[in-house]
Design a protein around this motif. Structure first.
Motif, PDB file in Angstrom:
ATOM      1  N   VAL A 104     -66.210 -24.458  24.801  1.00  0.00           N
ATOM      2  CA  VAL A 104     -66.966 -25.693  24.526  1.00  0.00           C
ATOM      3  C   VAL A 104     -67.029 -25.921  23.011  1.00  0.00           C
ATOM      4  O   VAL A 104     -66.858 -27.043  22.528  1.00  0.00           O
ATOM      5  CB  VAL A 104     -68.397 -25.598  25.102  1.00  0.00           C
ATOM      6  CG1 VAL A 104     -69.251 -26.766  24.636  1.00  0.00           C
ATOM      7  CG2 VAL A 104     -68.372 -25.569  26.616  1.00  0.00           C
ATOM      8  N   GLN A 105     -67.244 -24.838  22.274  1.00  0.00           N
ATOM      9  CA  GLN A 105     -67.316 -24.957  20.819  1.00  0.00           C
ATOM     10  C   GLN A 105     -65.998 -25.500  20.255  1.00  0.00           C
ATOM     11  O   GLN A 105     -65.989 -26.366  19.380  1.00  0.00           O
ATOM     12  CB  GLN A 105     -67.650 -23.587  20.203  1.00  0.00           C
ATOM     13  CG  GLN A 105     -67.983 -23.650  18.729  1.00  0.00           C
ATOM     14  CD  GLN A 105     -69.157 -24.581  18.417  1.00  0.00           C
ATOM     15  OE1 GLN A 105     -70.275 -24.369  18.871  1.00  0.00           O
ATOM     16  NE2 GLN A 105     -68.885 -25.658  17.674  1.00  0.00           N
ATOM     17  N   ALA A 106     -64.868 -24.987  20.809  1.00  0.00           N
ATOM     18  CA  ALA A 106     -63.553 -25.476  20.360  1.00  0.00           C
ATOM     19  C   ALA A 106     -63.407 -26.968  20.692  1.00  0.00           C
ATOM     20  O   ALA A 106     -62.829 -27.736  19.919  1.00  0.00           O
ATOM     21  CB  ALA A 106     -62.440 -24.665  21.016  1.00  0.00           C
ATOM     22  N   VAL A 152     -84.393 -26.528  26.493  1.00  0.00           N
ATOM     23  CA  VAL A 152     -83.412 -25.763  25.699  1.00  0.00           C
ATOM     24  C   VAL A 152     -83.535 -26.087  24.206  1.00  0.00           C
ATOM     25  O   VAL A 152     -83.333 -25.214  23.354  1.00  0.00           O
ATOM     26  CB  VAL A 152     -81.969 -26.064  26.179  1.00  0.00           C
ATOM     27  CG1 VAL A 152     -80.960 -25.185  25.460  1.00  0.00           C
ATOM     28  CG2 VAL A 152     -81.833 -25.864  27.687  1.00  0.00           C
ATOM     29  N   GLY A 153     -83.866 -27.319  23.894  1.00  0.00           N
ATOM     30  CA  GLY A 153     -83.950 -27.717  22.490  1.00  0.00           C
ATOM     31  C   GLY A 153     -82.565 -27.766  21.858  1.00  0.00           C
ATOM     32  O   GLY A 153     -81.612 -28.199  22.496  1.00  0.00           O
ATOM     33  N   ASP A 154     -82.461 -27.240  20.633  1.00  0.00           N
ATOM     34  CA  ASP A 154     -81.199 -27.348  19.891  1.00  0.00           C
ATOM     35  C   ASP A 154     -80.284 -26.149  20.081  1.00  0.00           C
ATOM     36  O   ASP A 154     -79.148 -26.162  19.641  1.00  0.00           O
ATOM     37  CB  ASP A 154     -81.495 -27.470  18.385  1.00  0.00           C
ATOM     38  CG  ASP A 154     -81.815 -28.898  18.031  1.00  0.00           C
ATOM     39  OD1 ASP A 154     -81.680 -29.757  18.927  1.00  0.00           O
ATOM     40  OD2 ASP A 154     -82.208 -29.130  16.888  1.00  0.00           O
ATOM     41  N   ARG A 155     -80.816 -25.091  20.707  1.00  0.00           N
ATOM     42  CA  ARG A 155     -79.952 -23.903  20.816  1.00  0.00           C
ATOM     43  C   ARG A 155     -78.930 -24.090  21.933  1.00  0.00           C
ATOM     44  O   ARG A 155     -79.003 -25.037  22.719  1.00  0.00           O
ATOM     45  CB  ARG A 155     -80.800 -22.640  21.025  1.00  0.00           C
ATOM     46  CG  ARG A 155     -81.460 -22.600  22.372  1.00  0.00           C
ATOM     47  CD  ARG A 155     -82.159 -21.307  22.689  1.00  0.00           C
ATOM     48  NE  ARG A 155     -83.029 -21.515  23.843  1.00  0.00           N
ATOM     49  CZ  ARG A 155     -82.627 -21.586  25.072  1.00  0.00           C
ATOM     50  NH1 ARG A 155     -81.340 -21.473  25.357  1.00  0.00           N
ATOM     51  NH2 ARG A 155     -83.468 -21.796  26.067  1.00  0.00           N
ATOM     52  N   MET A 156     -77.999 -23.144  21.984  1.00  0.00           N
ATOM     53  CA  MET A 156     -76.935 -23.178  22.978  1.00  0.00           C
ATOM     54  C   MET A 156     -77.501 -23.028  24.410  1.00  0.00           C
ATOM     55  O   MET A 156     -78.404 -22.216  24.607  1.00  0.00           O
ATOM     56  CB  MET A 156     -76.093 -21.945  22.654  1.00  0.00           C
ATOM     57  CG  MET A 156     -74.743 -21.922  23.126  1.00  0.00           C
ATOM     58  SD  MET A 156     -73.880 -20.705  22.113  1.00  0.00           S
ATOM     59  CE  MET A 156     -74.569 -19.194  22.676  1.00  0.00           C
ATOM     60  N   LEU A 160     -58.263 -29.311  28.635  1.00  0.00           N
ATOM     61  CA  LEU A 160     -57.912 -28.130  27.850  1.00  0.00           C
ATOM     62  C   LEU A 160     -59.112 -27.186  27.729  1.00  0.00           C
ATOM     63  O   LEU A 160     -58.953 -25.959  27.773  1.00  0.00           O
ATOM     64  CB  LEU A 160     -57.403 -28.548  26.457  1.00  0.00           C
ATOM     65  CG  LEU A 160     -56.789 -27.401  25.659  1.00  0.00           C
ATOM     66  CD1 LEU A 160     -55.620 -26.755  26.403  1.00  0.00           C
ATOM     67  CD2 LEU A 160     -56.289 -27.881  24.299  1.00  0.00           C
ATOM     68  N   CYS A 161     -60.299 -27.758  27.624  1.00  0.00           N
ATOM     69  CA  CYS A 161     -61.516 -26.935  27.543  1.00  0.00           C
ATOM     70  C   CYS A 161     -61.630 -26.045  28.779  1.00  0.00           C
ATOM     71  O   CYS A 161     -61.842 -24.832  28.690  1.00  0.00           O
ATOM     72  CB  CYS A 161     -62.729 -27.854  27.405  1.00  0.00           C
ATOM     73  SG  CYS A 161     -64.297 -27.011  27.388  1.00  0.00           S
ATOM     74  N   VAL A 162     -61.450 -26.647  29.964  1.00  0.00           N
ATOM     75  CA  VAL A 162     -61.536 -25.869  31.217  1.00  0.00           C
ATOM     76  C   VAL A 162     -60.307 -24.960  31.341  1.00  0.00           C
ATOM     77  O   VAL A 162     -60.426 -23.780  31.707  1.00  0.00           O
ATOM     78  CB  VAL A 162     -61.616 -26.826  32.432  1.00  0.00           C
ATOM     79  CG1 VAL A 162     -61.578 -26.049  33.731  1.00  0.00           C
ATOM     80  CG2 VAL A 162     -62.878 -27.660  32.361  1.00  0.00           C
ATOM     81  N   GLY A 163     -59.126 -25.512  30.988  1.00  0.00           N
ATOM     82  CA  GLY A 163     -57.895 -24.728  31.099  1.00  0.00           C
ATOM     83  C   GLY A 163     -57.957 -23.476  30.242  1.00  0.00           C
ATOM     84  O   GLY A 163     -57.465 -22.418  30.625  1.00  0.00           O
ATOM     85  N   ASN A 164     -58.605 -23.580  29.081  1.00  0.00           N
ATOM     86  CA  ASN A 164     -58.693 -22.431  28.183  1.00  0.00           C
ATOM     87  C   ASN A 164     -59.541 -21.297  28.756  1.00  0.00           C
ATOM     88  O   ASN A 164     -59.294 -20.132  28.468  1.00  0.00           O
ATOM     89  CB  ASN A 164     -59.263 -22.872  26.830  1.00  0.00           C
ATOM     90  CG  ASN A 164     -58.141 -23.095  25.826  1.00  0.00           C
ATOM     91  OD1 ASN A 164     -57.066 -22.488  25.962  1.00  0.00           O
ATOM     92  ND2 ASN A 164     -58.356 -23.942  24.845  1.00  0.00           N
ATOM     93  N   VAL A 165     -60.548 -21.645  29.558  1.00  0.00           N
ATOM     94  CA  VAL A 165     -61.382 -20.594  30.157  1.00  0.00           C
ATOM     95  C   VAL A 165     -60.526 -19.745  31.094  1.00  0.00           C
ATOM     96  O   VAL A 165     -60.473 -18.510  30.977  1.00  0.00           O
ATOM     97  CB  VAL A 165     -62.581 -21.196  30.924  1.00  0.00           C
ATOM     98  CG1 VAL A 165     -63.370 -20.101  31.629  1.00  0.00           C
ATOM     99  CG2 VAL A 165     -63.480 -21.996  29.995  1.00  0.00           C
ATOM    100  N   ILE A 199     -70.496 -26.639  30.738  1.00  0.00           N
ATOM    101  CA  ILE A 199     -69.728 -27.630  29.970  1.00  0.00           C
ATOM    102  C   ILE A 199     -70.392 -29.006  30.057  1.00  0.00           C
ATOM    103  O   ILE A 199     -70.624 -29.679  29.045  1.00  0.00           O
ATOM    104  CB  ILE A 199     -68.251 -27.672  30.429  1.00  0.00           C
ATOM    105  CG1 ILE A 199     -67.591 -26.296  30.186  1.00  0.00           C
ATOM    106  CG2 ILE A 199     -67.476 -28.772  29.700  1.00  0.00           C
ATOM    107  CD1 ILE A 199     -66.177 -26.144  30.710  1.00  0.00           C
ATOM    108  N   THR A 200     -70.760 -29.433  31.287  1.00  0.00           N
ATOM    109  CA  THR A 200     -71.393 -30.756  31.443  1.00  0.00           C
ATOM    110  C   THR A 200     -72.692 -30.831  30.622  1.00  0.00           C
ATOM    111  O   THR A 200     -72.914 -31.771  29.861  1.00  0.00           O
ATOM    112  CB  THR A 200     -71.718 -31.036  32.929  1.00  0.00           C
ATOM    113  OG1 THR A 200     -70.535 -30.861  33.687  1.00  0.00           O
ATOM    114  CG2 THR A 200     -72.257 -32.426  33.147  1.00  0.00           C
ATOM    115  N   LEU A 201     -73.535 -29.812  30.794  1.00  0.00           N
ATOM    116  CA  LEU A 201     -74.842 -29.892  30.128  1.00  0.00           C
ATOM    117  C   LEU A 201     -74.700 -29.793  28.607  1.00  0.00           C
ATOM    118  O   LEU A 201     -75.428 -30.453  27.864  1.00  0.00           O
ATOM    119  CB  LEU A 201     -75.781 -28.805  30.657  1.00  0.00           C
ATOM    120  CG  LEU A 201     -76.100 -28.869  32.161  1.00  0.00           C
ATOM    121  CD1 LEU A 201     -77.238 -27.936  32.509  1.00  0.00           C
ATOM    122  CD2 LEU A 201     -76.436 -30.287  32.617  1.00  0.00           C
ATOM    123  N   SER A 202     -73.751 -28.975  28.142  1.00  0.00           N
ATOM    124  CA  SER A 202     -73.562 -28.866  26.684  1.00  0.00           C
ATOM    125  C   SER A 202     -73.123 -30.209  26.105  1.00  0.00           C
ATOM    126  O   SER A 202     -73.546 -30.597  25.015  1.00  0.00           O
ATOM    127  CB  SER A 202     -72.508 -27.808  26.339  1.00  0.00           C
ATOM    128  OG  SER A 202     -72.892 -26.565  26.850  1.00  0.00           O
TER     129      SER A 202
END
Ligand code: HEM
Length: 500
Positions: free
Chosen positions: A146-148, A333-337, A169-174, A454-457
């Motif tokens: 997700v960060q990438a 969650v606020g601002d954290r991951m 690509l995000c999902v494919g990379n996992v 991924i969706t929530l992030s």
């Protein structure tokens, strides 16, 4: 002579309809072609199947031209796939289009059966667990992907973009990291992009060609010119290219390329050596390694990525739901991951994600099952060796189970109380997007983590808006092997500057 031929034909027809009667009732089949004419002419065959379910009940037979017992009801699916009958309904028929991606006979985990399937599935499940599925280790892999994705977004003009490829690509990379030990950077993903386009092309072919259905129904036609090429060999060539890519990745792992971490392929190679030493008959070999890894790579990328594309599409089309979800994320969650440990407090998010799985309903036709022995289902006799289609997409769409099923409404899984909300777990359990029982999706735990995180992030970081503010995304899908959303252009607005 002619009258003899006529008598012979009449006898054959009488026997044909006697045989037809041994299966659960369904639409009237014609000799030789069965019900093919009714399904091949439908623009969306899986929707036609759902309609037949309304006419003939939750368990009925269509002849394609061999009998397929279709199960469209929730209780009937549970009866077939869970409990004492589960083992019996867990075999797979030998079908040419299902074996398109096979590297060796009865290879891999999705389309294989018997002892070979048992071994490959058990190894897959335990190795995915070993590599952290369901734990913080996998969570870290997903978050780093997700960060990438966010780093990539930071370099783009967010006022008008198609998020389809970056999300893929995000999902494919996992799954790439799980299988081969590393991720593919966005700047160097040309090869992955090429394969994504190839997969899209294959889906398009399956969607638009009656010849594919003909070869599926009458496997021998794949040896005919034209029909065989259009209905089978062109797809098979694409499958072979994908298998070749997996083969190259396996070699990279074997040669221990730099930067590769411990992964599924290296665990499998160790398993082959271990079994060789035991000198017992086993399905662990180089051919099956490529087959099982191809299965996981394809199943692991397409389904989850398409579900997340649906998530983004649905949340853009329903801004109120998106804002409520973002508010819950802000509060809890606020601002954290975001982490999986937040899940139990993110009740509204759980309802939203469950509704995303239901409405996206990505698997248009479930994989065929087959019975090992004679059995019964919903009071009908089912002979040994019958192909069975537990049509989960019909359950997810069923108006009798989900009121106004066509509406995206997370509230259906929520009970509001004075002091907050409660999730209706029994209702959520009816969303059987991953099927049930012995053949239940082997990647379910991973897929659920991916879709959730991924969706929530994305929603935590961006407000999802249409690039053209006068147009919301259309929700009528494109039907193919998977049900996909239509292409769309987004504007992503930073909700706040992320701290991670
Ligand atoms: C939202 C995402 C996903 C959905 C909706 C989904 C759905 C399904 C369905 C409906 C089946 C067929 C079950 C049956 O035969 O009754 C299946 C099988 C399978 N899926 Fe998934 N899947 C998803 C993600 C994944 C992922 C991420 C992986 C890999 C890591 C995966 C690997 C598999 C495998 C290996 C099988 C074959 C299981 C067997 O035959 O024993 N799936 N999936």
């Amino acid at each position: 002579m002619l009258s003899l031929l006529l008598i012979f034909t009449i006898i054959i027809i009488i026997f044909y309809y006697k045989w037809v009667k041994t299966f659960p009732p369904g639409p009237f089949p014609l000799p030789i072609i069965g019900n093919l004419h009714q399904l091949a002419t439908a623009s969306h065959p899986h929707k036609r199947i759902e309609e037949l379910g309304k006419e003939y009940g939750k368990v009925f037979t269509v002849f394609l031209p061999l009998p397929v017992v279709v199960v469209t009801g929730l209780e009937e699916t549970r009866e077939a796939l869970l409990g004492s009958k589960g083992d019996n309904f867990s075999s797979r028929p030998d079908n040419p289009s299902d074996s398109l991606f096979m590297n060796i006979p009865n290879g891999g985990v999705i389309f294989s059966e018997g002892k070979q399937w048992n071994e490959q599935r058990a190894f897959t499940l335990s190795t995915l667990r070993y590599f952290g599925v369901g734990s913080q280790i996998m969570e870290q892999k997903i978050i780093s992907s997700v960060q990438a994705l966010f780093d990539h977004f930071d370099k783009l003009d967010l006022s008008c973009l198609d998020i389809n490829w970056p999300v893929h690509l995000c999902v494919g990379n996992v799954i790439h990291e799980v299988l081969f030990g590393d991720q593919v950077p966005y700047g160097k993903a040309h090869e992955m992009r090429y394969f994504q386009d190839l997969i899209d092309e294959a889906m398009q072919m399956v969607r638009s060609r009656a010849s594919v259905l003909v070869v599926q129904a009458l496997p021998w036609t794949r040896h005919l010119p034209l029909i065989g090429y259009w209905g089978y060999w062109q797809l098979r060539n694409i499958a072979l290219e994908l298998i070749k890519y997996v083969n190259e990745q396996v070699q990279r792992v074997q040669e221990k390329d730099e930067g590769i971490e411990e992964n599924f392929v290296s665990a499998y190679l160790r398993e082959i050596k271990k079994r060789e030493k035991l000198e017992e008959e086993t399905s662990f070999n180089d051919g099956n390694l490529v087959n099982t890894v191809t299965d996981l790579w394809l199943a692991g990328m397409e389904t989850a990525a398409t579900t997340i594309r649906w998530a983004i599409t649905l949340l853009t089309a329903h801004p109120k739901v998106q804002e409520k979800l973002a508010a819950e994320l802000d509060e809890i969650v606020g601002d954290r991951m975001i982490s999986m440990s937040d899940k139990q407090r993110l009740l509204y998010a759980q309802a939203v994600v469950c509704e995303i799985h239901r409405v996206s309903n990505v698997v248009t036709f479930n994989v065929f099952h087959k019975t090992y022995r004679d059995d019964t289902l919903a009071g009908h006799f089912i002979p040994a060796g019958t192909t069975v289609l537990p049509q989960v997409s019909a359950v997810l769409d069923d108006e009798q189970i989900f009121e106004n099923a066509h509406e995206f409404n997370p509230e259906r899984f929520i009970k509001r109380k004075n002091d907050g909300i409660e999730l209706l777990k029994d209702e959520m359990d009816k969303v059987i997007a991953f099927s049930l029982g012995k053949r239940q999706c082997a990647g379910e735990a991973l897929a659920r983590m991916e879709v959730f995180l991924i969706t929530l992030s994305i929603v935590q970081r961006y407000r999802l808006l249409p690039a053209d503010s006068s147009q919301l995304p259309k929700l009528n899908p494109i039907f193919g092997i998977l049900q996909t959303p239509k292409p769309f252009e987004w504007r992503l607005q930073n909700r706040k500057i992320s701290k991670y």
